[in-house]
Design an enzyme around this catalytic site. Structure first.
Site, PDB file in Angstrom:
ATOM      1  CG  HIS A 101      -1.730  -1.214   1.417  1.00 47.41           C
ATOM      2  ND1 HIS A 101      -2.979  -1.422   0.876  1.00 47.41           N
ATOM      3  CD2 HIS A 101      -1.421  -2.355   2.079  1.00 47.41           C
ATOM      4  CE1 HIS A 101      -3.414  -2.625   1.218  1.00 47.41           C
ATOM      5  NE2 HIS A 101      -2.482  -3.211   1.947  1.00 47.41           N
ATOM      6  CB  SER A 113      14.190  21.962 -15.836  1.00 49.58           C
ATOM      7  OG  SER A 113      13.454  23.156 -16.021  1.00 49.58           O
ATOM      8  CE  LYS A 122      12.750  18.838 -11.254  1.00 51.57           C
ATOM      9  NZ  LYS A 122      11.550  19.134 -12.015  1.00 51.57           N
ATOM     10  CD  GLU A 134       9.471  11.562 -15.776  1.00 50.31           C
ATOM     11  OE1 GLU A 134       8.688  12.230 -15.119  1.00 50.31           O
ATOM     12  OE2 GLU A 134      10.444  12.057 -16.372  1.00 50.31           O
TER      13      GLU A 134
END
Ligand code: ARG
Length: 460
Positions: free
Chosen positions: A155, A276, A282, A289
Site C-alpha cells: 500500500h 529543465s 533539476k 518516465e
C-alpha cells in the site's frame, strides 16, 4: 503490377489504391517474403510445376533481390499493393517470364501468415536476448549491494524489511517469466502455414513437411481455414510484449520514486536523465518516465489487434492487414525500452544509508516482534495485539524502535523477554525468513546463485 485484375472492367480508383495499400509498412517483411518464396520455388519443383533450371533461376534472382533490398532506392517509386506483389514484380523484372509461375497454388493469405511468422520468431529471439541483458544488470546491481536492507512496501507504506537483492530478484523472476512467455509465443508461431491456399488448402500436392524443414519450422499447421483466418500467434506475441512492458513500467515507477529527493535511495546516471529548460537544479528521470509511458502504447497495440480480430467472420478479411503496424510498433518499442532499462540499471547507484534509516525510523520490525512472541508461546492474535499497542504507544510518544530499551519494553508488556529488544534493529528480523523464497540472507544468497545459473542457461 497487380496479382489480380482479369475480372474487372476498370482499375481501382486512386483513392482506394492509396487507402488499401500496405507496402509502406509491410515492406519490413521483405526478407521473410523472399526466403519464403525461395522455399516455395523448391516446393513447386517437387510437384513438377518448375523445372530444376527454372527453380535455380528463381532462387538466384531472389538472392540478388534480397541483397539489393538494403541498397539505396530499392523501394523508391514502388506503387505495389503490398510487399508480396512487389517481390513478384521484382522477380519478373530480373528473372523474366518464369516469374509468372511462382504464385502457383499459393495465396497471399497464407503468404502473409508465413512472413509474419518468420519475422516474429526472429523478433522473439532478439527480445529474449535483450531481456537477458536486463536480467544480467539486475543481478550485477544485487551483487554490488548484497547486504543492503530496505523497507519493503505494501500500500506504499513501509511494511517489512527486506534485502536489496531480494527486491531486485523479484523483478528478475518477472522478467524470467517474460523470457519464457516469448519462448511460448515463438513455439506457437513456429508452425508452417504454406499449403493452405486462400482458405481451402492448395490444389497442388505440396510436401508440407519438406517446406517446414526447408524454413526451419517445427511442424505444419493443421487446418487451412485456421491459417487464413487467425492471428492468435501474433496476439501471444503482443501479450508477451505487454506483460514485459508492465514489468518494466513498474520498475521504472519504483525507481522514479526511489531516486526522488523524498526517498534519496538511488542516484541515476547523468547519461539517462535530463534537465529543465527553466529550473537549473533539476535532474529528471525522463528515461524511466518514457519507459512507463510507452507501456500504454504497447498495451494499445495488443488491444488494437484484439479488437481487430474479435468480430471477424471466418476466414481472411482485409481487416487483418491492420495486424502489422501494432506488431512492429510493439516489438520496436519494447526493444528500445529493454535497451534503455539496461543502461539505466548500469548507471544506477544505491545509497544504502537512506533505505536503512527509512527502515530504522519506521515500524517495519513490528511483525518480527509479533512473530517472536508467537514463537515463544503467545498465541499470534494476542501477540499482534500487544505489538500493535506497543507501536501505538511509540507513535504517541514520538519514539522510534531504537529509542526503546529492553527494560522499558518489559515494563510495557511482560511477554517482551530481554532478547526481543535485538529485533528492534530491522536487519535482525530478516534472519528468521530463511525459508526458500524468503528474504533471509542465506535464502537470498541461494536465490541469487540460482538466478545466475538460470540466466546462464537462457540461451536463445
Ligand atoms: N496485404 C495483405 C495483408 O496484409 C496481404 C493479403 C492480401 N489478401 C487478400 N485477399 N487481399 O493482409
Amino acid at each position: 503490377m497487380k496479382l489480380w485484375g482479369g475480372r474487372f472492367e476498370t482499375g481501382p480508383s486512386e483513392i482506394f489504391e492509396r487507402f488499401s495499400g500496405s507496402l509502406e509498412f509491410d515492406q519490413r517483411l521483405i526478407i521473410a517474403d523472399i526466403r519464403g518464396s525461395q522455399a516455395f520455388a523448391r516446393a513447386l519443383e517437387r510437384v513438377g510445376i518448375l523445372t530444376a533450371e527454372e527453380r535455380g533461376q528463381i532462387v538466384s534472382a531472389f538472392d540478388q533481390i534480397a541483397a539489393a533490398t538494403s541498397g539505396p532506392g530499392f523501394f523508391e517509386g514502388a506503387a505495389d499493393e503490398d510487399v508480396h506483389t512487389l517481390v513478384i514484380r521484382k522477380l519478373r523484372e530480373s528473372a523474366g517470364a518464369v516469374a509468372d509461375k511462382i504464385h502457383t497454388g499459393r495465396s497471399r493469405n497464407e503468404q502473409v501468415s508465413l512472413d509474419i511468422r518468420l519475422w516474429l520468431r526472429d523478433e522473439c529471439d532478439d527480445l529474449r536476448a535483450l531481456l537477458a541483458g536486463v536480467m544480467r544488470r539486475l543481478l550485477d546491481l544485487a551483487d554490488k549491494y548484497s547486504g543492503a536492507v530496505i523497507p519493503g512496501y505494501t500500500h506504499m507504506r513501509r511494511a517489512q524489511a527486506v534485502l536489496w537483492p531480494h527486491y531486485l530478484l523479484a523483478y528478475f523472476e518477472m522478467f524470467a517469466r517474460d523470457w519464457e512467455r516469448f519462448g511460448d509465443a515463438r513455439r506457437r508461431t513456429n508452425v508452417m502455414p504454406l499449403g493452405s491456399g486462400a482458405l481451402a488448402g492448395s490444389g497442388f500436392p505440396f510436401d508440407r513437411d519438406a517446406i517446414a524443414d526447408d524454413l526451419a519450422f517445427d511442424s505444419v499447421t493443421r487446418n487451412s481455414m485456421d491459417v487464413s483466418g487467425d492471428r492468435d500467434f501474433a496476439l501471444d506475441f503482443l501479450f508477451a510484449c505487454t506483460v514485459t512492458m508492465i514489468h518494466l513500467s513498474r520498475l521504472a515507477e519504483d525507481w522514479i520514486l526511489y531516486s526522488s529527493e523524498e526517498f534519496g535511495w538511488l542516484e541515476l546516471g547523468d547519461g539517462v536523465t535530463s534537465g529543465s529548460s527553466l529550473m537549473p537544479q533539476k535532474k529528471n528521470p525522463d528515461s524511466l518516465e518514457l519507459i512507463r509511458g510507452k507501456c500504454g502504447r504497447v498495451m494499445g497495440c495488443l488491444t488494437s489487434l484484439m479488437v481487430t480480430m474479435k468480430g471477424l467472420p471466418m476466414t481472411y478479411n482485409r481487416d487483418m492487414q491492420e495486424d502489422k503496424v501494432p506488431l512492429f510498433d510493439a516489438g520496436d518499442e519494447l526493444a528500445g525500452c529493454l535497451a534503455m532499462m539496461s543502461t539505466v540499471i548500469e548507471s544506477t547507484r544505491l545509497n544504502p544509508e537512506r533505505p536503512a534509516s527509512a527502515a530504522e525510523e519506521s515500524w517495519v520490525v513490528a511483525t518480527d516482534l509479533a512473530e517472536a512472541l508467537a514463537r515463544a508461546g503467545t498465541p499470534f492474535h494476542q501477540a499482534h495485539q500487544i505489538v500493535g499497542r506497543f507501536v501505538l504507544e511509540s507513535v504517541r510518544s514520538g519514539k522510534k524502535p531504537s529509542d526503546w530499551t529492553a527494560e522499558e519494553m518489559q515494563k510495557f508488556a511482560p511477554e517482551f523477554s530481554a532478547d526481543l529488544a535485538a529485533l528492534l534493529d530491522p536487519s535482525k528480523g530478516i534472519h528468521s525468513r530463511e525459508l526458500p523464497g524468503g528474504t533471509g540472507p542465506t535464502a537470498v544468497a541461494a536465490a541469487l546463485a540460482n538466478a545466475k545459473h538460470r540466466l546462464g542457461e537462457m540461451i536463445v
